[in-house]
Write a protein that holds these residues in place. Sequence first.
Motif, PDB file in Angstrom:
ATOM      1  N   ARG A   1      13.869 -16.913  12.161  1.00 50.52           N
ATOM      2  CA  ARG A   1      13.765 -16.870  10.709  1.00 50.52           C
ATOM      3  C   ARG A   1      12.351 -17.125  10.200  1.00 50.52           C
ATOM      4  O   ARG A   1      12.138 -17.502   9.053  1.00 50.52           O
ATOM      5  CB  ARG A   1      14.736 -17.879  10.076  1.00 50.52           C
ATOM      6  N   ARG A   2      11.389 -16.929  11.056  1.00 53.43           N
ATOM      7  CA  ARG A   2      10.003 -17.133  10.618  1.00 53.43           C
ATOM      8  C   ARG A   2       9.401 -15.863  10.033  1.00 53.43           C
ATOM      9  O   ARG A   2       8.423 -15.929   9.314  1.00 53.43           O
ATOM     10  CB  ARG A   2       9.154 -17.604  11.795  1.00 53.43           C
ATOM     11  N   PHE A   3       9.970 -14.721  10.371  1.00 52.83           N
ATOM     12  CA  PHE A   3       9.387 -13.462   9.919  1.00 52.83           C
ATOM     13  C   PHE A   3      10.455 -12.566   9.304  1.00 52.83           C
ATOM     14  O   PHE A   3      11.610 -12.558   9.746  1.00 52.83           O
ATOM     15  CB  PHE A   3       8.717 -12.733  11.091  1.00 52.83           C
ATOM     16  N   LEU A   4      10.035 -11.836   8.288  1.00 53.41           N
ATOM     17  CA  LEU A   4      10.904 -10.863   7.634  1.00 53.41           C
ATOM     18  C   LEU A   4      10.348  -9.470   7.922  1.00 53.41           C
ATOM     19  O   LEU A   4       9.162  -9.214   7.686  1.00 53.41           O
ATOM     20  CB  LEU A   4      10.967 -11.131   6.129  1.00 53.41           C
ATOM     21  N   TRP A   5      11.185  -8.616   8.455  1.00 51.70           N
ATOM     22  CA  TRP A   5      10.807  -7.226   8.718  1.00 51.70           C
ATOM     23  C   TRP A   5      11.356  -6.367   7.583  1.00 51.70           C
ATOM     24  O   TRP A   5      12.543  -6.468   7.232  1.00 51.70           O
ATOM     25  CB  TRP A   5      11.398  -6.746  10.040  1.00 51.70           C
ATOM     26  N   ALA A   6      10.516  -5.516   7.041  1.00 44.33           N
ATOM     27  CA  ALA A   6      10.931  -4.639   5.944  1.00 44.33           C
ATOM     28  C   ALA A   6      10.464  -3.228   6.273  1.00 44.33           C
ATOM     29  O   ALA A   6       9.288  -3.024   6.593  1.00 44.33           O
ATOM     30  CB  ALA A   6      10.324  -5.113   4.629  1.00 44.33           C
ATOM     31  N   SER A   7      11.377  -2.277   6.199  1.00 43.38           N
ATOM     32  CA  SER A   7      11.028  -0.943   6.680  1.00 43.38           C
ATOM     33  C   SER A   7      11.091   0.104   5.573  1.00 43.38           C
ATOM     34  O   SER A   7      11.748  -0.085   4.556  1.00 43.38           O
ATOM     35  CB  SER A   7      11.945  -0.559   7.844  1.00 43.38           C
ATOM     36  N   GLY A   8      10.403   1.211   5.827  1.00 37.65           N
ATOM     37  CA  GLY A   8      10.343   2.324   4.881  1.00 37.65           C
ATOM     38  C   GLY A   8      10.999   3.558   5.467  1.00 37.65           C
ATOM     39  O   GLY A   8      10.640   4.002   6.561  1.00 37.65           O
ATOM     40  N   LEU A   9      11.951   4.126   4.743  1.00 37.73           N
ATOM     41  CA  LEU A   9      12.720   5.253   5.272  1.00 37.73           C
ATOM     42  C   LEU A   9      11.923   6.553   5.308  1.00 37.73           C
ATOM     43  O   LEU A   9      12.221   7.445   6.094  1.00 37.73           O
ATOM     44  CB  LEU A   9      13.984   5.476   4.424  1.00 37.73           C
ATOM     45  N   ASP A  10      10.901   6.664   4.465  1.00 37.25           N
ATOM     46  CA  ASP A  10      10.137   7.905   4.411  1.00 37.25           C
ATOM     47  C   ASP A  10       8.987   7.897   5.422  1.00 37.25           C
ATOM     48  O   ASP A  10       8.899   8.762   6.287  1.00 37.25           O
ATOM     49  CB  ASP A  10       9.602   8.113   2.992  1.00 37.25           C
ATOM     50  N   THR A  11       8.153   6.887   5.363  1.00 36.78           N
ATOM     51  CA  THR A  11       6.970   6.848   6.237  1.00 36.78           C
ATOM     52  C   THR A  11       7.281   6.268   7.615  1.00 36.78           C
ATOM     53  O   THR A  11       6.436   6.328   8.507  1.00 36.78           O
ATOM     54  CB  THR A  11       5.869   5.991   5.611  1.00 36.78           C
ATOM     55  N   SER A  12       8.462   5.671   7.762  1.00 37.85           N
ATOM     56  CA  SER A  12       8.851   5.018   9.019  1.00 37.85           C
ATOM     57  C   SER A  12       7.922   3.856   9.382  1.00 37.85           C
ATOM     58  O   SER A  12       7.809   3.493  10.554  1.00 37.85           O
ATOM     59  CB  SER A  12       8.919   6.023  10.175  1.00 37.85           C
TER      60      SER A  12
ATOM     61  N   GLY B   1       0.821  -1.204   0.000  1.00 37.98           N
ATOM     62  CA  GLY B   1       0.000   0.000   0.000  1.00 37.98           C
ATOM     63  C   GLY B   1       0.853   1.251   0.000  1.00 37.98           C
ATOM     64  O   GLY B   1       1.432   1.595   1.029  1.00 37.98           O
ATOM     65  N   GLY B   2       0.946   1.901  -1.136  1.00 34.29           N
ATOM     66  CA  GLY B   2       1.703   3.149  -1.225  1.00 34.29           C
ATOM     67  C   GLY B   2       3.203   2.937  -1.273  1.00 34.29           C
ATOM     68  O   GLY B   2       3.702   1.809  -1.314  1.00 34.29           O
ATOM     69  N   ARG B   3       3.893   4.075  -1.296  1.00 37.31           N
ATOM     70  CA  ARG B   3       5.362   4.044  -1.321  1.00 37.31           C
ATOM     71  C   ARG B   3       5.896   4.601  -0.004  1.00 37.31           C
ATOM     72  O   ARG B   3       5.426   5.623   0.483  1.00 37.31           O
ATOM     73  CB  ARG B   3       5.890   4.852  -2.506  1.00 37.31           C
ATOM     74  N   ASN B   4       6.857   3.902   0.542  1.00 35.83           N
ATOM     75  CA  ASN B   4       7.389   4.236   1.871  1.00 35.83           C
ATOM     76  C   ASN B   4       8.889   4.484   1.870  1.00 35.83           C
ATOM     77  O   ASN B   4       9.484   4.632   2.905  1.00 35.83           O
ATOM     78  CB  ASN B   4       7.099   3.083   2.829  1.00 35.83           C
ATOM     79  N   GLU B   5       9.485   4.479   0.684  1.00 34.86           N
ATOM     80  CA  GLU B   5      10.947   4.446   0.534  1.00 34.86           C
ATOM     81  C   GLU B   5      11.474   3.120   1.093  1.00 34.86           C
ATOM     82  O   GLU B   5      12.253   3.066   2.059  1.00 34.86           O
ATOM     83  CB  GLU B   5      11.611   5.649   1.212  1.00 34.86           C
ATOM     84  N   ALA B   6      10.982   2.043   0.464  1.00 32.01           N
ATOM     85  CA  ALA B   6      11.427   0.694   0.839  1.00 32.01           C
ATOM     86  C   ALA B   6      12.939   0.620   0.719  1.00 32.01           C
ATOM     87  O   ALA B   6      13.517   1.053  -0.277  1.00 32.01           O
ATOM     88  CB  ALA B   6      10.775  -0.335  -0.078  1.00 32.01           C
ATOM     89  N   HIS B   7      13.574   0.057   1.721  1.00 28.60           N
ATOM     90  CA  HIS B   7      15.035   0.045   1.684  1.00 28.60           C
ATOM     91  C   HIS B   7      15.556  -1.279   2.245  1.00 28.60           C
ATOM     92  O   HIS B   7      15.780  -2.216   1.509  1.00 28.60           O
ATOM     93  CB  HIS B   7      15.586   1.248   2.448  1.00 28.60           C
ATOM     94  N   HIS B   8      15.686  -1.375   3.561  1.00 32.94           N
ATOM     95  CA  HIS B   8      16.298  -2.590   4.109  1.00 32.94           C
ATOM     96  C   HIS B   8      15.286  -3.504   4.780  1.00 32.94           C
ATOM     97  O   HIS B   8      14.188  -3.094   5.154  1.00 32.94           O
ATOM     98  CB  HIS B   8      17.416  -2.226   5.083  1.00 32.94           C
ATOM     99  N   SER B   9      15.715  -4.767   4.936  1.00 33.61           N
ATOM    100  CA  SER B   9      14.867  -5.772   5.568  1.00 33.61           C
ATOM    101  C   SER B   9      15.754  -6.684   6.409  1.00 33.61           C
ATOM    102  O   SER B   9      16.978  -6.691   6.268  1.00 33.61           O
ATOM    103  CB  SER B   9      14.130  -6.593   4.504  1.00 33.61           C
ATOM    104  N   GLY B  10      15.125  -7.449   7.276  1.00 31.45           N
ATOM    105  CA  GLY B  10      15.891  -8.375   8.112  1.00 31.45           C
ATOM    106  C   GLY B  10      14.995  -9.488   8.619  1.00 31.45           C
ATOM    107  O   GLY B  10      13.767  -9.367   8.618  1.00 31.45           O
ATOM    108  N   LEU B  11      15.633 -10.580   9.033  1.00 28.37           N
ATOM    109  CA  LEU B  11      14.904 -11.755   9.502  1.00 28.37           C
ATOM    110  C   LEU B  11      14.955 -11.836  11.016  1.00 28.37           C
ATOM    111  O   LEU B  11      15.968 -11.482  11.628  1.00 28.37           O
ATOM    112  CB  LEU B  11      15.532 -13.019   8.909  1.00 28.37           C
ATOM    113  N   THR B  12      13.875 -12.329  11.616  1.00 27.22           N
ATOM    114  CA  THR B  12      13.901 -12.564  13.061  1.00 27.22           C
ATOM    115  C   THR B  12      14.842 -13.724  13.373  1.00 27.22           C
ATOM    116  O   THR B  12      15.223 -14.488  12.481  1.00 27.22           O
ATOM    117  CB  THR B  12      12.498 -12.900  13.578  1.00 27.22           C
ATOM    118  N   ASP B  13      15.210 -13.882  14.645  1.00 29.13           N
ATOM    119  CA  ASP B  13      16.220 -14.887  14.992  1.00 29.13           C
ATOM    120  C   ASP B  13      15.759 -16.309  14.681  1.00 29.13           C
ATOM    121  O   ASP B  13      16.584 -17.176  14.393  1.00 29.13           O
ATOM    122  CB  ASP B  13      16.662 -14.761  16.455  1.00 29.13           C
TER     123      ASP B  13
END
Lengths: 444, 242
Positions: A93-104, A79-91
Amino acid sequence: MRRIYLALLFGCAAFIPYAFADETCLSPYMAKIVGQEDFVYVWTLGVEGVGDGEDKLVTIDVNPDSPDYGNPVSSVSVGGRNEAHHSGLTDDRRFLWASGLDTSKIFIFDIATNPAAPQLVKTIDDFVARSGGVVGPHTNYALPGRMMLTGLSNNTDHGGRTALVEYTNAGEYIATHWMPTDDALQGAIKSGQFADGYGYDLRVVPRRNVMVTSSFTGWNNYMMNLGAMMADPEAMKRFGNTVVIWDLHARTPKKILDVPGAPLEIRCAWGSGKNYCFTSTALTSKIWLIYEDDAGEWQAKEVADIGDASKIPLPVDISIAADDNLLWVNTWNDGLVRLFDISDPHAPAEVFQQQIGEQVNMVSQSWDGERVYFTSSLLANWDKQETTGGDLQYFKLYSWDGESLKPDFHIDFIEAGLGAPHQMRFGAYALYGKKRPQQVSQLQ
Amino acid sequence: MNRISRSAVFAAGLLLMAVDALSAAQHQHEAPQVLAPGYADLEFVPPPVGSYRLPPFADAPDARVLNRYGKRVSLHELYQDKLVLLSFIYTRCSDVNGCPLATHVLAKLQRQLASNKDLDGQLRLISLSFDPSYDTPEVMGSYADAFAGEGVDWQFLTAASELELAPILEDYNQWVVRDYDARGNYLGSISHLLRVYLIDREQQVRNIYSVSFLHADTVANDVRTLIMEEGQLAGRGADPEQ
């Protein structure tokens, strides 16, 4: 035989503290794919007029034994653009977190239930408020049962002063740890000229109780048009010049090291007794070694040039090989990947270079180092808009035989209607005790 | 002493089993096995007690479990009067850096508890099996006999069934997966991410330790930090001016 999955085990058989390549640059105790990965998850920036124009998590089938090899098999728009940039896995490895630099915003995907088709299960949309004003979640780094996020900015002046923010794996806020500055050193020793409080990447060396952070620039700069920013002398002053050594257990900064020119990705060696990490500086085009000296003091020193700094090659992602002997270095402006022999970490030597494509950015290698993945795209307002030939936004896989990189396949992300690809993370059925189903539907 | 000797023998046996199992893996990995930091002296000076915070992490949910005598007990009953170190294990775990590490560290802690007055009576150790079909109360009892010292509060628990276990693992975010061969035969092993939880008297998780982080000295310091925090809270409660 090489295609079978080797140990992907957790806890029981997961402690291999000596080596991680980019599958590999993950948290040191995380389950790892040491054989053939099935999928690469690509956190992709939405581009107006390309597909639905939204940021999305794209899943690419990369197992040569699969009928869908080389194709995107899933795409989840957020939904929308958030300045998608980096992502990471939980310890786990069941979940991937992906963050947006603009919308936080932070998007949490379940990649365990069906590794071929991640599902968005939670969106954190109050990061700024909960963290006390941190803006621009960047690195999503796993610690036991929790995620440590680096910020790039703040909501007071949208400059570079920022913090680390800690969440549970369930996405509940735990704490904020502000980067040390001249007016709030928090007990840290300022070892040089700078204490800028900027942030970017994060890695840990648990056996030494050390956390290392680097520094980039704030929202005002990373959301500005690249040409306009580079023509603005005041804006160009507002880049990070520091690496901070933290007490990992206490979450307190211990020492601020001068590393001028925006030190970006941090990659630490994992060999027993190898207490050092590398970073590259975007503006000064150098490899820096962050290391613990014989007296137990952490130090920083520049150890190699990356191309000709006067031509602004703009180093971006780096990837350390599993045996700590090689370091891939991408330079965004000239589209090159360079390989450095880092067997002597104090004297890296360039041993290979190859053109990958315009604005090559991220590089990730498999555990055995034989497969090297590349994506383009840096930031929405910094990316080139017109190609001088060839793909402008791409995902590419090469095979590395120790002497040469040979292309296996590539995907034009614009032609495929996907957007601008950035960070890659690997996935595999075997991580979850699953087998590949007979038929995986290719993304239509 | 006798107890310590027996536990050492048991641990050595587990180590040998682990070495056997790992030798095959090493052949594939071409990688040396390195023991987790928890087996050796701490390689760094830990931050001083009370110099750092352990922010509440999450609630530590209640559940009905079985003790080594087969008696039903609730986790919250066990959490009420002491700080708790909770470790999920299974007794057949053969990886030296898996459950044996957790048990080794807990055993080391119990020796510290016995010899440090500031910790004496403050901490309860709990080892809870996630393999209830094999780890019956009787099996947990035998396991306990090998490790638990005299007069130390170390509970060895299991679940009544897989059905009763599942929500506990879900609540504590302790993910496990049983290992099967290519024909679907259960191999008897369970892959999991080692997690040990430090829980306060308010039944909140205050820290989680995994392989690279689990060490008796840092856990003991965390326990002392929580005890100090409790003292400060109690002090504040007694003085309305503060």
